[in-house]
Write a protein that holds these residues in place. Structure first.
Motif, PDB file in Angstrom:
ATOM      1  N   VAL A   1      46.374  37.085  37.857  1.00  0.00           N
ATOM      2  CA  VAL A   1      45.907  36.147  38.882  1.00  0.00           C
ATOM      3  C   VAL A   1      46.148  36.716  40.265  1.00  0.00           C
ATOM      4  O   VAL A   1      47.045  37.520  40.451  1.00  0.00           O
ATOM      5  N   GLY A   2      45.359  36.264  41.205  1.00  0.00           N
ATOM      6  CA  GLY A   2      45.636  36.536  42.616  1.00  0.00           C
ATOM      7  C   GLY A   2      44.555  37.318  43.308  1.00  0.00           C
ATOM      8  O   GLY A   2      44.366  37.184  44.513  1.00  0.00           O
ATOM      9  N   GLU A   3      43.848  38.159  42.589  1.00  0.00           N
ATOM     10  CA  GLU A   3      42.798  38.973  43.188  1.00  0.00           C
ATOM     11  C   GLU A   3      41.986  39.556  42.042  1.00  0.00           C
ATOM     12  O   GLU A   3      42.419  39.531  40.882  1.00  0.00           O
ATOM     13  N   PRO A   4      40.832  40.096  42.369  1.00  0.00           N
ATOM     14  CA  PRO A   4      40.061  40.735  41.300  1.00  0.00           C
ATOM     15  C   PRO A   4      40.893  41.869  40.696  1.00  0.00           C
ATOM     16  O   PRO A   4      41.548  42.612  41.434  1.00  0.00           O
ATOM     17  N   ILE A   5      40.888  41.988  39.384  1.00  0.00           N
ATOM     18  CA  ILE A   5      41.634  43.095  38.761  1.00  0.00           C
ATOM     19  C   ILE A   5      40.649  44.233  38.512  1.00  0.00           C
ATOM     20  O   ILE A   5      39.583  44.034  37.923  1.00  0.00           O
TER      21      ILE A   5
ATOM     22  N   ILE B   1      44.144  37.572  30.000  1.00  0.00           N
ATOM     23  CA  ILE B   1      43.586  36.339  30.532  1.00  0.00           C
ATOM     24  C   ILE B   1      43.548  36.445  32.052  1.00  0.00           C
ATOM     25  O   ILE B   1      44.561  36.274  32.729  1.00  0.00           O
ATOM     26  N   ASP B   2      42.372  36.757  32.579  1.00  0.00           N
ATOM     27  CA  ASP B   2      42.186  36.896  34.030  1.00  0.00           C
ATOM     28  C   ASP B   2      41.753  35.542  34.568  1.00  0.00           C
ATOM     29  O   ASP B   2      40.655  35.076  34.277  1.00  0.00           O
ATOM     30  N   THR B   3      42.640  34.916  35.352  1.00  0.00           N
ATOM     31  CA  THR B   3      42.389  33.547  35.794  1.00  0.00           C
ATOM     32  C   THR B   3      42.004  33.509  37.262  1.00  0.00           C
ATOM     33  O   THR B   3      42.783  33.891  38.123  1.00  0.00           O
ATOM     34  N   TRP B   4      40.815  33.029  37.540  1.00  0.00           N
ATOM     35  CA  TRP B   4      40.428  32.856  38.947  1.00  0.00           C
ATOM     36  C   TRP B   4      40.720  31.430  39.379  1.00  0.00           C
ATOM     37  O   TRP B   4      40.303  30.480  38.705  1.00  0.00           O
ATOM     38  N   TRP B   5      41.443  31.305  40.473  1.00  0.00           N
ATOM     39  CA  TRP B   5      41.667  29.984  41.065  1.00  0.00           C
ATOM     40  C   TRP B   5      42.242  30.133  42.450  1.00  0.00           C
ATOM     41  O   TRP B   5      42.334  31.248  42.965  1.00  0.00           O
ATOM     42  N   GLN B   6      42.590  29.022  43.087  1.00  0.00           N
ATOM     43  CA  GLN B   6      43.030  29.010  44.479  1.00  0.00           C
ATOM     44  C   GLN B   6      44.090  27.931  44.688  1.00  0.00           C
ATOM     45  O   GLN B   6      44.171  26.990  43.892  1.00  0.00           O
ATOM     46  N   THR B   7      44.827  28.063  45.783  1.00  0.00           N
ATOM     47  CA  THR B   7      45.766  27.003  46.155  1.00  0.00           C
ATOM     48  C   THR B   7      45.048  25.651  46.119  1.00  0.00           C
ATOM     49  O   THR B   7      45.589  24.650  45.645  1.00  0.00           O
ATOM     50  N   GLU B   8      43.831  25.654  46.604  1.00  0.00           N
ATOM     51  CA  GLU B   8      43.061  24.423  46.710  1.00  0.00           C
ATOM     52  C   GLU B   8      42.674  23.836  45.360  1.00  0.00           C
ATOM     53  O   GLU B   8      42.380  22.643  45.267  1.00  0.00           O
TER      54      GLU B   8
ATOM     55  N   GLY C   1      34.823  29.992  49.347  1.00  0.00           N
ATOM     56  CA  GLY C   1      35.108  31.127  50.235  1.00  0.00           C
ATOM     57  C   GLY C   1      35.052  32.457  49.511  1.00  0.00           C
ATOM     58  O   GLY C   1      35.244  33.501  50.118  1.00  0.00           O
ATOM     59  N   ASP C   2      34.795  32.434  48.214  1.00  0.00           N
ATOM     60  CA  ASP C   2      34.666  33.668  47.441  1.00  0.00           C
ATOM     61  C   ASP C   2      33.200  33.956  47.128  1.00  0.00           C
ATOM     62  O   ASP C   2      32.395  33.035  46.989  1.00  0.00           O
ATOM     63  N   GLY C   3      32.910  35.238  46.979  1.00  0.00           N
ATOM     64  CA  GLY C   3      31.616  35.642  46.469  1.00  0.00           C
ATOM     65  C   GLY C   3      31.774  36.001  44.997  1.00  0.00           C
ATOM     66  O   GLY C   3      32.868  36.340  44.545  1.00  0.00           O
TER      67      GLY C   3
ATOM     68  N   GLY D   1      35.392  38.821  45.768  1.00  0.00           N
ATOM     69  CA  GLY D   1      36.326  38.755  46.894  1.00  0.00           C
ATOM     70  C   GLY D   1      35.859  37.743  47.920  1.00  0.00           C
ATOM     71  O   GLY D   1      34.819  37.098  47.764  1.00  0.00           O
ATOM     72  N   ARG D   2      36.628  37.624  48.985  1.00  0.00           N
ATOM     73  CA  ARG D   2      36.352  36.606  49.988  1.00  0.00           C
ATOM     74  C   ARG D   2      35.093  36.952  50.778  1.00  0.00           C
ATOM     75  O   ARG D   2      34.829  38.109  51.066  1.00  0.00           O
ATOM     76  N   VAL D   3      34.370  35.909  51.117  1.00  0.00           N
ATOM     77  CA  VAL D   3      33.213  36.107  51.980  1.00  0.00           C
ATOM     78  C   VAL D   3      33.541  35.664  53.410  1.00  0.00           C
ATOM     79  O   VAL D   3      32.710  35.744  54.292  1.00  0.00           O
TER      80      VAL D   3
ATOM     81  N   ILE E   1      41.882  37.811  54.126  1.00  0.00           N
ATOM     82  CA  ILE E   1      42.096  39.026  53.349  1.00  0.00           C
ATOM     83  C   ILE E   1      43.178  38.778  52.318  1.00  0.00           C
ATOM     84  O   ILE E   1      43.995  37.866  52.463  1.00  0.00           O
ATOM     85  N   ASN E   2      43.127  39.574  51.270  1.00  0.00           N
ATOM     86  CA  ASN E   2      44.003  39.343  50.144  1.00  0.00           C
ATOM     87  C   ASN E   2      44.926  40.552  49.999  1.00  0.00           C
ATOM     88  O   ASN E   2      44.550  41.586  49.471  1.00  0.00           O
ATOM     89  N   VAL E   3      46.148  40.406  50.508  1.00  0.00           N
ATOM     90  CA  VAL E   3      47.095  41.509  50.517  1.00  0.00           C
ATOM     91  C   VAL E   3      48.091  41.287  49.383  1.00  0.00           C
ATOM     92  O   VAL E   3      48.833  40.310  49.411  1.00  0.00           O
TER      93      VAL E   3
ATOM     94  N   HIS F   1      48.286  37.926  48.165  1.00  0.00           N
ATOM     95  CA  HIS F   1      48.661  36.880  49.116  1.00  0.00           C
ATOM     96  C   HIS F   1      47.588  36.740  50.171  1.00  0.00           C
ATOM     97  O   HIS F   1      47.106  37.710  50.723  1.00  0.00           O
ATOM     98  N   ARG F   2      47.261  35.500  50.454  1.00  0.00           N
ATOM     99  CA  ARG F   2      46.190  35.244  51.411  1.00  0.00           C
ATOM    100  C   ARG F   2      46.668  35.355  52.840  1.00  0.00           C
ATOM    101  O   ARG F   2      47.661  34.770  53.219  1.00  0.00           O
ATOM    102  N   MET F   3      45.937  36.107  53.653  1.00  0.00           N
ATOM    103  CA  MET F   3      46.234  36.202  55.076  1.00  0.00           C
ATOM    104  C   MET F   3      44.954  35.917  55.826  1.00  0.00           C
ATOM    105  O   MET F   3      43.924  36.519  55.546  1.00  0.00           O
TER     106      MET F   3
HETATM  107  C1  6R9 Z   1      45.975  31.382  42.645  1.00  0.00           C
HETATM  108  C2  6R9 Z   1      45.821  32.073  43.942  1.00  0.00           C
HETATM  109  C3  6R9 Z   1      43.064  32.396  46.234  1.00  0.00           C
HETATM  110  C4  6R9 Z   1      42.119  33.564  46.378  1.00  0.00           C
HETATM  111  C5  6R9 Z   1      40.765  33.290  45.777  1.00  0.00           C
HETATM  112  C6  6R9 Z   1      40.303  34.685  45.421  1.00  0.00           C
HETATM  113  C7  6R9 Z   1      41.578  35.380  44.986  1.00  0.00           C
HETATM  114  C8  6R9 Z   1      42.722  34.609  42.866  1.00  0.00           C
HETATM  115  C9  6R9 Z   1      41.657  35.745  41.358  1.00  0.00           C
HETATM  116  C10 6R9 Z   1      41.092  36.027  42.613  1.00  0.00           C
HETATM  117  C11 6R9 Z   1      39.551  37.420  41.621  1.00  0.00           C
HETATM  118  C12 6R9 Z   1      41.102  36.390  40.200  1.00  0.00           C
HETATM  119  N1  6R9 Z   1      41.785  35.314  43.531  1.00  0.00           N
HETATM  120  N2  6R9 Z   1      42.661  34.863  41.552  1.00  0.00           N
HETATM  121  N3  6R9 Z   1      40.039  36.867  42.746  1.00  0.00           N
HETATM  122  N4  6R9 Z   1      40.047  37.222  40.392  1.00  0.00           N
HETATM  123  N5  6R9 Z   1      41.601  36.203  38.965  1.00  0.00           N
HETATM  124  O1  6R9 Z   1      45.808  33.290  44.007  1.00  0.00           O
HETATM  125  O2  6R9 Z   1      45.673  31.252  45.027  1.00  0.00           O
HETATM  126  O3  6R9 Z   1      46.787  32.350  47.016  1.00  0.00           O
HETATM  127  O4  6R9 Z   1      45.163  30.431  47.278  1.00  0.00           O
HETATM  128  O5  6R9 Z   1      44.379  32.724  46.644  1.00  0.00           O
HETATM  129  O6  6R9 Z   1      42.634  34.679  45.651  1.00  0.00           O
HETATM  130  O7  6R9 Z   1      39.793  35.332  46.540  1.00  0.00           O
HETATM  131  O8  6R9 Z   1      39.940  32.639  46.712  1.00  0.00           O
HETATM  132  P1  6R9 Z   1      45.554  31.662  46.554  1.00  0.00           P
END
Ligand code: 6R9
Length: 646
Positions: A385-389, A409-416, A498-500, A513-515, A519-521, A524-526
């Motif tokens: 989780v956290g960014e594209p792998i 298990i690659d999980t895409w999601w967000q704080t929201e 906010g993602d493409g 990634g984000r549109v 940025i995703n460091v 972590h979102r910045m």
């Molecule tokens: C849970 C978390 C959210 C942003 C999200 C996206 C990126 C998170 C990802 C992913 C590709 C995945 N992101 N998981 N991109 N594949 N499996 O990370 O929450 O800190 O709010 O970040 O992270 O860009 O919009 P948060």
């Protein structure tokens, strides 16, 4: 998609997992066709004080904007995570704590013990005057007391706001003030990778900018020296002495707030994402069970920090709601060396590991030896989780770490979103390295072109979610307008992520990634705006523009263009000073990787910085800068290209 890039569901998973391929199709279909029945049925997985009779009640339209789930239900989240397990598994391990220092003993808490600790903490908070609805800021290292504090808030109906222990006093102060919390829970010091983090001293420094702060509860973690301020500071162990270890859970409406978590957006300061009780917990619990095929007896390890949403949902709320054994790790994956994670897996017989691509890339770089020296035979499932792998890291995770046995298990999601949204189910979904695959039940993703037209079939576009789901955030703390403005105006009637993303011919989603200007460091979102504001606070800086750049380990690094005030000369010392300045203002994760002193920035005639061009230059992709003729001064670009920082 080439065949060798498809990893079919292993037969034993297809046969034994909670959900197989037909099961997923059926469940997904039902969730969209008859959401009312589907969700009221799902709601049965929680213990309600009053069972809800209404599921989702929402509208994303401006005239009638509202989001409510199970609104007539009543429950207590901590009772769902603790009390209801006592009769059946009170003696089973709820929490395993692995210390930073590997020679130290881990700590273990059964459900009964965790219940007692949480109640005690709740009573201490009550003793400090905390009542339902108050905001409590938690600025803690990864120690069991952090879990007690979070669950104690949930128990008494206080709204927690966990601030990552790596944030600076300035960032902490802003978050304390924004949510108006009068109380902070912290520790004397944190430990990470053998280093100490002066948490209490940071709170002292933050207090200077947070006049509303009246109480600081300090957990003694390392025994390091701290200064206690008589009227304000309380040692937890003193306040907890003789305090009862039972505390009745506060009955909460399903829509009563559970927590605030600050996260970066494309504009302005971080916003306080608000989650409520019933829908969030349901989503945390359901997604933990489905995506990771959780079974009693599993040892679950989510290697995130509780300062991030992943720690909230998948160290604490989801697993505990499911009665799982959850592992919490104080330290770093690379300390004392790159085998630490795998040693922890062996030590505690971890069955399911959930971590971030950035950690995998950092470990992969150290070579396979650190992994293969360990056993890892307890592992059955691996998550990310956290960014594209990137497919290379995916394959390493699958082949080397998981010995080819464990689905990824690659999980895409967000704080929201509160919990996972697009992810494979191990018994149902064939895997493709780098794809988060398919939407979970109830999730209705769409890809839109820039005009908002829905794209069908294989396509690339802006990822939106077309209907509400229980785990959706309910608001931005203190700014009701900002919620609607940020997420529902770009494409009216839909939640903008906010993602493409790209959808392939098999219906698999590939997050690109984000549109926006986020940025995703290292996962972590910045917000670029945040780093820019920090830079321009420096007395020598006239203007700053920050963009992401590719980074081998972090995924994205921070590239900062800085224009100095006239009379100031660029120098390496000033460059170092600016990096240190941002670390101090926001925290180490925001420190720029590159500082490019630019006499001018590319701007349109209306004064808008052309970030597209800055991004290309930072990426080193200078052959395709596109049309620069609309710039006020096209010559600026040549200068930037010539002086790119590599
Ligand atoms: C849970 C978390 C959210 C942003 C999200 C996206 C990126 C998170 C990802 C992913 C590709 C995945 N992101 N998981 N991109 N594949 N499996 O990370 O929450 O800190 O709010 O970040 O992270 O860009 O919009 P948060």
């Amino acid at each position: 998609m080439a065949d060798q890039d498809l990893y079919p569901v292993p037969p034993e998973w297809a046969a034994h997992a909670r959900v197989d391929s037909a099961g997923y199709d059926q469940m997904y279909g039902r969730s969209l066709a008859d959401p009312g029945t589907f969700w009221l049925d799902q709601a049965k997985r929680l213990d309600w004080i009053k069972r809800p009779e209404i599921a989702g009640d929402w509208s994303f339209d401006k005239s009638d904007f509202h989001i409510r789930w199970f609104a007539d239900g009543k429950l207590n989240v901590s009772a769902n995570c603790l009390d209801r397990h006592l009769a059946k598994r009170g003696g089973e391990t709820a929490l395993i704590w692995e210390p930073d220092e590997p020679s130290e003993e881990p700590r273990r808490f059964t459900y009964a013990e965790l219940h007692a600790e949480v109640c005690r903490f709740a009573n201490v908070l009550k003793g400090q005057g905390v009542v339902k609805g108050n905001r409590v800021t938690i600025y803690m290292p990864m120690i069991p007391e952090a879990a007690f504090a979070v669950l104690a808030c949930a128990r008494i109906g206080a709204i927690h706001s966990v601030v990552f222990g790596g944030f600076s006093p300035e960032a902490l102060a802003g978050r304390i003030e924004d949510c108006g919390s009068t109380i902070v829970i912290t520790a004397d010091e944190g430990r990470r990778g053998g280093k100490r983090v002066p948490l209490k001293a940071n709170v002292d420094a933050a207090a200077a900018h947070a006049p509303g702060l009246t109480t600081v509860i300090v957990v003694k973690a390392t025994g390091g020296a701290v200064t206690m301020q008589a009227e304000r500071d309380v040692w937890y162990h003193e306040a907890a002495e003789g305090v009862a270890t039972t505390c009745p859970p506060e009955p909460m409406g399903a829509e009563d707030p559970l927590f605030i978590l600050y996260t970066s957006g494309s504009t302005g300061q971080p916003k306080g994402v608000l989650h409520t009780s019933g829908g969030y917990l349901l989503w945390a619990s359901l997604t933990h069970e489905l995506t990771f095929d959780y079974r009693p007896g599993d040892v679950w390890w989510c290697a995130a920090d509780i300062g991030w949403v992943t720690g909230h949902t998948y160290i604490l709320y989801g697993p505990l709601a499911n009665g799982a054994t959850t592992l919490m790790f104080e330290g770093l994956p690379t300390w004392p060396d790159a085998s630490r994670m795998w040693q922890i897996v062996d030590r505690h017989k971890v069955t399911t590991l959930y971590t971030a691509p950035t950690a995998l890339r950092a470990l992969m770089k150290e070579g396979d030896g650190f992994v293969t020296a360990t056993d890892r035979s307890s592992l059955k499932l691996l998550g990310t989780v956290g960014e594209p792998i990137n497919p290379e890291a995916w394959r390493w995770y699958h082949d080397v770490v998981g010995q080819g046995r464990c689905p990824i298990i690659d999980t895409w999601w967000q704080t929201e979103t509160g919990g996972a949204m697009i992810a494979p189910l191990p018994g149902a979904t064939a895997l493709k390295p780098g794809s988060a695959t398919m939407p979970l039940p109830g999730i209705d993703p769409q890809l839109l072109d820039p005009e908002g037209v829905v794209l069908n079939g294989a396509a690339s576009g802006n990822l939106v979610i077309a209907r509400s789901w229980p785990g959706q955030m309910r608001g931005v703390w203190g700014d009701s307008d900002r919620f609607f403005q940020t997420y529902f105006t770009t494409y009216p009637g839909k939640y903008t992520t906010g993602d493409g993303a790209r959808r392939d011919e098999d219906g698999y989603y590939w997050i690109t990634g984000r549109v926006d200007d986020v940025i995703n460091v290292s996962g972590h979102r910045m917000g670029t705006a945040e780093v820019e504001s920090a830079l321009v606070l420096h007395p020598h800086v006239a203007e700053a523009a920050v963009v992401g750049m590719p980074h081998d380990i972090k995924g994205q690094g921070i590239y900062a263009y800085v224009t100095l005030n006239s009379g100031q000369d660029p120098s390496d010392d000033l460059r170092k000073e600016l990096v240190g300045w941002v670390r101090k203002e926001i925290g180490p994760i925001a420190a720029p990787d590159k500082v490019h002193f630019a006499p001018g920035l590319p701007k349109t005639r209306s004064g808008k910085i052309m970030r597209r061009i800055l991004r290309k230059i930072a990426e080193g992709d200078v052959s395709s800068l596109g049309d620069t003729s609309t710039l006020a001064d096209p010559a600026v670009v040549d200068d930037l290209v010539a002086n790119r920082v590599v």
